[in-house]
Motif scaffolding. Structure first.
Motif, PDB file in Angstrom:
ATOM      1  N   PRO A   1       0.840  -1.205   0.000  1.00 47.20           N
ATOM      2  CA  PRO A   1       0.000   0.000   0.000  1.00 47.20           C
ATOM      3  C   PRO A   1       0.873   1.253   0.000  1.00 47.20           C
ATOM      4  O   PRO A   1       1.887   1.321   0.689  1.00 47.20           O
ATOM      5  N   CYS A   2       0.469   2.251  -0.778  1.00 49.36           N
ATOM      6  CA  CYS A   2       1.311   3.433  -0.968  1.00 49.36           C
ATOM      7  C   CYS A   2       0.865   4.648  -0.160  1.00 49.36           C
ATOM      8  O   CYS A   2       1.561   5.655  -0.136  1.00 49.36           O
ATOM      9  N   GLN A   3      -0.266   4.569   0.521  1.00 48.71           N
ATOM     10  CA  GLN A   3      -0.811   5.758   1.174  1.00 48.71           C
ATOM     11  C   GLN A   3       0.161   6.392   2.162  1.00 48.71           C
ATOM     12  O   GLN A   3       0.200   7.613   2.307  1.00 48.71           O
ATOM     13  N   GLY A   4       0.953   5.594   2.831  1.00 45.04           N
ATOM     14  CA  GLY A   4       1.899   6.133   3.798  1.00 45.04           C
ATOM     15  C   GLY A   4       3.063   6.876   3.175  1.00 45.04           C
ATOM     16  O   GLY A   4       3.755   7.640   3.848  1.00 45.04           O
TER      17      GLY A   4
ATOM     18  N   LYS B   1       2.732   9.304   6.586  1.00 45.65           N
ATOM     19  CA  LYS B   1       3.549   9.030   7.763  1.00 45.65           C
ATOM     20  C   LYS B   1       4.685   8.062   7.478  1.00 45.65           C
ATOM     21  O   LYS B   1       5.331   7.591   8.400  1.00 45.65           O
ATOM     22  N   GLY B   2       4.905   7.737   6.205  1.00 46.05           N
ATOM     23  CA  GLY B   2       5.981   6.802   5.883  1.00 46.05           C
ATOM     24  C   GLY B   2       5.777   5.478   6.590  1.00 46.05           C
ATOM     25  O   GLY B   2       4.692   4.910   6.587  1.00 46.05           O
ATOM     26  N   PHE B   3       6.827   4.993   7.242  1.00 50.20           N
ATOM     27  CA  PHE B   3       6.723   3.733   7.977  1.00 50.20           C
ATOM     28  C   PHE B   3       5.911   3.878   9.255  1.00 50.20           C
ATOM     29  O   PHE B   3       5.619   2.892   9.918  1.00 50.20           O
TER      30      PHE B   3
ATOM     31  N   ASP C   1      11.964   8.354   2.685  1.00 52.83           N
ATOM     32  CA  ASP C   1      11.179   7.118   2.615  1.00 52.83           C
ATOM     33  C   ASP C   1      11.782   6.161   1.599  1.00 52.83           C
ATOM     34  O   ASP C   1      11.880   4.955   1.841  1.00 52.83           O
ATOM     35  N   ARG C   2      12.202   6.686   0.465  1.00 51.61           N
ATOM     36  CA  ARG C   2      12.835   5.851  -0.559  1.00 51.61           C
ATOM     37  C   ARG C   2      14.093   5.192   0.003  1.00 51.61           C
ATOM     38  O   ARG C   2      14.339   3.999  -0.203  1.00 51.61           O
ATOM     39  N   SER C   3      14.872   5.945   0.756  1.00 51.82           N
ATOM     40  CA  SER C   3      16.085   5.403   1.367  1.00 51.82           C
ATOM     41  C   SER C   3      15.752   4.329   2.399  1.00 51.82           C
ATOM     42  O   SER C   3      16.440   3.307   2.490  1.00 51.82           O
TER      43      SER C   3
END
Length: 79
Positions: A10-13, A22-24, A65-67
């Motif tokens: 899911p991508c919403q975060g 909120k990322g993780f 987030d990508r990192s």
């Protein structure tokens, strides 16, 4: 022998379209960690198979987030 695992968490975060992302910190984002756990379990259950994985997610995410996602994936696919 080779195996493939393809998933999309899911991508919403992570999506910049979500102003409250909120990322993780978003519980739905745990599926990325679960994806890596699945790969680990498959490797233990079938070590004779060379496992390849592809995880899709949203392109419009923060660099941090990508990192973090890259860090999770590197645990099972070190560079």
């Amino acid at each position: 022998m080779q195996g493939r695992v393809v998933g999309g968490a899911p991508c919403q975060g992570f999506s910049e379209l979500n102003a409250e992302r909120k990322g993780f910190g978003d519980p739905r984002s745990d599926w990325i960690v679960k994806f890596t756990q699945l790969i680990t379990k498959l490797r233990k259950a079938a070590p004779q198979i060379r496992w390849h994985a592809m995880l899709e997610n949203v392109a419009s995410m923060m660099d941090s987030d990508r990192s973090a996602i890259t860090g999770e994936l590197e645990k099972v696919y070190p560079t």
